[in-house]
Design an enzyme around this catalytic site. Structure first.
Site, PDB file in Angstrom:
ATOM      1  CG  HIS A 159      -3.702  -3.672   2.964  1.00 48.31           C
ATOM      2  ND1 HIS A 159      -2.784  -3.175   3.859  1.00 48.31           N
ATOM      3  CD2 HIS A 159      -4.305  -2.601   2.406  1.00 48.31           C
ATOM      4  CE1 HIS A 159      -2.840  -1.856   3.856  1.00 48.31           C
ATOM      5  NE2 HIS A 159      -3.751  -1.482   2.986  1.00 48.31           N
ATOM      6  CB  CYS A 175      -0.995  -0.037   1.144  1.00 52.50           C
ATOM      7  SG  CYS A 175      -2.479   0.888   0.728  1.00 52.50           S
ATOM      8  CD  GLU A 222      -1.338  -6.309   5.024  1.00 55.89           C
ATOM      9  OE1 GLU A 222      -1.028  -6.584   3.836  1.00 55.89           O
ATOM     10  OE2 GLU A 222      -1.606  -5.163   5.419  1.00 55.89           O
TER      11      GLU A 222
HETATM   12  N1  GLN Z   1      -2.027   6.649   2.774  1.00 55.48           N
HETATM   13  C1  GLN Z   1      -2.122   5.897   1.561  1.00 55.48           C
HETATM   14  C2  GLN Z   1      -3.485   6.061   0.906  1.00 55.48           C
HETATM   15  O1  GLN Z   1      -4.439   6.440   1.530  1.00 55.48           O
HETATM   16  C3  GLN Z   1      -1.819   4.443   1.789  1.00 55.48           C
HETATM   17  C4  GLN Z   1      -2.788   3.740   2.672  1.00 55.48           C
HETATM   18  C5  GLN Z   1      -2.280   2.457   3.242  1.00 55.48           C
HETATM   19  O2  GLN Z   1      -1.071   2.204   3.262  1.00 55.48           O
HETATM   20  N2  GLN Z   1      -3.172   1.640   3.758  1.00 55.48           N
HETATM   21  O3  GLN Z   1      -3.621   5.795  -0.260  1.00 55.48           O
END
Ligand code: GLN
Length: 551
Positions: free
Chosen positions: A508, A382, A510
């Site tokens: 994600h 992410c 994970e």
């Molecule tokens: N802050 C980033 C976004 O909102 C990444 C979010 C995250 O890592 N879950 O896109």
């Protein structure tokens, strides 16, 4: 009709109610029953999505896009079944539903009260999961500690359900602490007696008492608890500390927690628990053949719960590779281009974690540059993937001021930008891009090798995305987008052909790793780290050894 098991907690928080609930669920599932677990959280937030990871640990996202408590991660990892919004309910959500109904006029003429309106809504949400015919058993974990003001409506709802459903359809497991007084060399039962009494004062009598303890309990001690708390001695279960949470189901089996529950619920016992895959995993976990050290670069490293699912995914992937994964936490805020070599010394792989906001960003970028240039396996999740794009844009594509508009809204090169559908949104709760989305993988890429398939679905939680305006230039410079959402064209995966392992994903992974289905991206990352460690050892055995010991 489904049967219901409630899990309450006494004496103190952090006793591991979630793990006990998940372990019991695993055993019942292994005996052929269809089981789900639900958690009630007694706080006023509608969901934990707006909570800082320091407050509440990781926010776990389900397939249907619910932002939930991290215990749901344990439920999925143990049961190997997805959960949903219905599996996590907060006081905030309960009140919101009741207040909305009141505004609609559903209670016209009536005074809306905690009892019966709030308790009715709690009961409705318990029964909802059981009424669908999908489950034989619904386990409901009541968050908080008995005696808290906030937990009272839940305890009252349990009391009513016990009465309404009858003893053969419903039971209460109370988890409590038996502290060991070192000076007296004794385990003490008094706090347990008090917490059971407090529960009884609220009309709920536990059927089973699970005792968390750091020292083995004697039969006499169990008898004492049974006597004071009005339960059978075989319903006093010892839950001693074990080296890994994944041993807890076997410990609970040894104590016959599943058998006692089934007997009390009048469920015939037809089969021994089928736990062969679970045991196989545990064996590999306990007897690794090698070791790797990976760096977890993030800004919430002081609190392990903030990266719970990532840490558990490492454990699953380590077992597959028969390799112990040592995780070294590296605070991104303190990494600079000057000290990055020293900070990453001795690592066999670098994972740059998800996150929000500006703090620690430059440290993440420095770590990625180092991993890219020194051929160290890299895994970006992410925000970690977004930072990999920024790093590549700045140092390879020559866009020195490239950034994400999350960190610098005025950047001349917004390689990461707010998604179109996010631009009009101002409310914070539940408004990110959440839940499962499909992703199509390009043939011949690392992503294809990892997944072994061309169509995948992964879970998301973000507002920003790769800016497709830069796609062509990026690919020309050597970083490719190997996974794309087929409906929206959003970039989901980036990688660097030629690098031994450089993988960044907007989603994600994970959140989908379980004991029985370790996530392939984590498995591949650990495999790459293993090769890297072997290569390092071969090229400079002395150096490789000393740097591992230094950690
Ligand atoms: N802050 C980033 C976004 O909102 C990444 C979010 C995250 O890592 N879950 O896109």
């Amino acid at each position: 009709m489904a049967k219901y098991i409630f899990v309450t907690g006494g004496v103190t928080s952090s006793l591991g109610k979630g793990i006990i609930a998940a372990s019991l669920a695993k055993l019942l599932q292994a005996r052929g029953l269809r089981v789900t677990i639900q958690k009630f959280d007694p706080y006023i937030n509608v969901d934990p999505g707006t909570l800082n990871p320091y407050e509440h640990g990781e926010c776990y996202v389900t397939e249907d896009g619910a932002e939930t408590d991290l215990d749901l991660g344990h439920y999925e990892r143990f049961l190997n079944r997805p959960t949903s919004q219905a599996n996590n309910v907060t006081t905030g959500r309960i009140y919101q539903t009741v207040i909305n109904k009141e505004r609609e006029g559903a209670y016209l003429g009536k005074t809306v009260q905690v009892i019966p309106h709030i308790t009715d809504e709690i009961k409705r949400r318990v029964l909802l999961l059981g009424n669908e015919g999908q489950y034989d058993i619904v386990i409901t974990e009541v968050g908080g500690t008995v005696g808290d003001i906030e937990s009272l409506p839940y305890i009252e709802a349990v009391r009513q359900l016990q009465w309404e459903l009858g003893n053969e359809n419903c039971l209460v497991v109370h988890l409590t602490l038996i502290p060991y007084l070192r000076a007296a060399k004794e385990l003490k039962t008094k706090p347990t007696q008090h917490s059971v009494r407090m529960l009884s004062e609220n009309g709920v009598h536990p059927d089973i008492i699970v005792c968390r303890t750091e020292e083995p309990m004697t039969y006499d001690l169990k008898k004492k608890i049974a006597l004071f708390c009005n339960v059978n001695v075989d319903a006093v279960i010892e839950a001693n500390d074990v080296p890994t949470i994944y041993e807890v189901p076997l410990e609970m089996m040894r104590e016959k927690l599943d058998v006692i529950c089934m007997q009390k619920l009048h469920i015939p016992i037809r089969q021994e628990p089928e736990l062969s895959r679970w045991r196989e995993f545990l064996d590999k976990l306990k007897y690794p053949k090698s070791k790797v050290t990976v760096g977890l670069v993030g800004k919430y490293v002081e609190l392990q719960d903030a990266y719970k699912s990532i840490l558990e995914s490492f454990i699953h992937a380590g077992a597959v590779n028969e390799c112990k994964v040592v995780v070294q936490y590296i605070h991104s805020e303190f990494i600079t281009p000057e000290n990055v070599e020293e900070k990453l010394a001795g690592l066999d792989g670098v994972l740059v974690a998800p996150g929000f906001g500006h703090r620690g960003i430059e440290g993440k970028i420095a770590a990625i540059q180092y991993a890219r240039e020194h051929q160290i396996p890299f895994f970006g999740i992410c925000l970690g993937m977004q930072c990999a794009v920024i790093e590549f844009a700045r140092h390879v594509m020559g866009l020195a001021e490239a950034h994400s508009t999350e960190m610098n809204p005025a950047t001349p090169d917004p390689v990461i930008d707010l998604m179109e559908e996010q631009k009009k949104i101002t409310a914070k709760g539940g408004t990110m891009r959440l839940g499962a989305y499909p992703c199509e993988i390009k043939p011949g890429t690392l992503a294809e090798k990892i997944y072994g398939t061309r169509m995948i679905s992964e879970r998301h939680r973000h507002r920003y995305e790769f800016n497709n305006r830069y796609l062509e230039a990026m690919e020309k410079a050597g970083m490719i987008a190997s996974g794309i959402n087929p409906e929206t064209g959003l970039v989901e995966i980036i990688e660097l052909p030629g690098h031994p392992f450089f993988f960044g994903c907007q989603y994600h992974p994970e959140l989908k790793s379980t004991v029985e289905n370790p996530h392939p991206a984590f498995v591949a990352f650990i495999k790459a780290a293993k090769s890297y460690a072997e290569g390092r050892k071969a090229s400079n055995p002395l150096h490789a050894e000393s740097s591992i010991h230094a950690i």
